[in-house]
Design a protein around this motif. Sequence first.
Motif, short mmCIF file in Angstrom:
data_model
loop_
_atom_site.label_atom_id
_atom_site.label_comp_id
_atom_site.label_asym_id
_atom_site.label_seq_id
_atom_site.Cartn_x
_atom_site.Cartn_y
_atom_site.Cartn_z
N ALA A 205 -6.52 1.22 -3.55
CA ALA A 205 -6.08 1.62 -2.21
C ALA A 205 -5.78 3.11 -2.19
O ALA A 205 -5.59 3.75 -3.23
N GLN A 206 -5.76 3.63 -0.99
CA GLN A 206 -5.40 5.03 -0.74
C GLN A 206 -4.13 5.01 0.11
O GLN A 206 -3.95 4.13 0.97
N PHE A 207 -3.22 5.93 -0.14
CA PHE A 207 -2.03 6.05 0.69
C PHE A 207 -1.56 7.50 0.65
O PHE A 207 -2.05 8.30 -0.14
N CYS A 208 -0.64 7.84 1.51
CA CYS A 208 -0.08 9.19 1.52
C CYS A 208 1.39 9.12 1.15
O CYS A 208 2.14 8.29 1.67
N ALA A 209 1.80 10.01 0.25
CA ALA A 209 3.15 9.98 -0.29
C ALA A 209 4.21 10.04 0.80
O ALA A 209 5.25 9.39 0.72
#
Length: 333
Positions: free
Chosen positions: A82-86
């Motif tokens: 998955a990709q996410f933003c901090a």
Amino acid sequence: MTILTKSAIAAVTLAFATEAVATEWSVSLWGKRRAFTEHVEKLAELVSEKTNGEFTLNISYGGLSKNTENLDGISIGAFEMAQFCAGYHRDKNPSITVLELPFLGVQSLEQERALSQALYQHPAVVEDLARWNATLLMPSPLPQYNLVGVGDAPKTLADFEGMTVRATGGIGDAMAGVGAVPTSMSATEVRQALDSGVMKAVSFAPHAHMSFGTIETGNWWTTNLNPGTVNCPVVVNTDALEMLSDSEREALLSSVDEALDYYIEFYNDKTMSAWGPALDEKGIERVTYSDEEIAAFKEKVAGPTAAKWVEDNTAKGLPAQDLLDFVQGELAK
């Protein structure tokens, strides 16, 4: 009745055996395919090629999870990548939020990539993400953020006083420093908020302003505010990574640098070249601030925000000063 020969039976058995050992991973992204996801798309292509289709990454744009819940999905094994933003959930991944501090001084996508990859190997960062059964695979290098907004263009930094701005992480802290009212919201919610007037300005990198339609509504753009960027890693479920065969793991890990090379070339050559013409086509006013204003903005925001980040995260048991020193040391190289 059809009678199978021994060779036919062997072929069928081989086919079932081949199917049984094939590996498929689910990958949770959001929005639509765009510059921000090109390294994941390239990674999937390379992994499939290197394993002759025996290891595939099935990419979903929003069908598996909300973007703000991707790290939770990784932790329970709902999907493997998955990709996410901090900045979506700073308490869940405090160690990498150091890369979202305003005015760090990163000058290029290449530098952002190198800095992120170095930090991702720091023991405190590895331990932090391990709480979510997550292994950091690669960053999504992004340029400095700037604002697209509606209404009267802020000709000076003082004009941001009271303005509602979609800005996450350290960028939100920076905007608060000039009197704006920062709000964190998912990228997919931004267009509606801007259209309805809930938000007066949105902080994004150029690709996201185009992908999420802010330039369809906005009438001004800040050319040189450059308060910082966000850090949006691609992670994998650690158990799933360990369950791969040696050849599958090698196919995945050996493809990361090539995928990032492709991503940066794509972003620099295609996205940035399209940005100026897109602004011209929409008749969007460019707002540029004086060197003196930017210097004052940086002086007012950078030091205090970094100091508060260190204080807050040290209190949570994170070696925050060490992480900040590490980042600044890498940038000084």
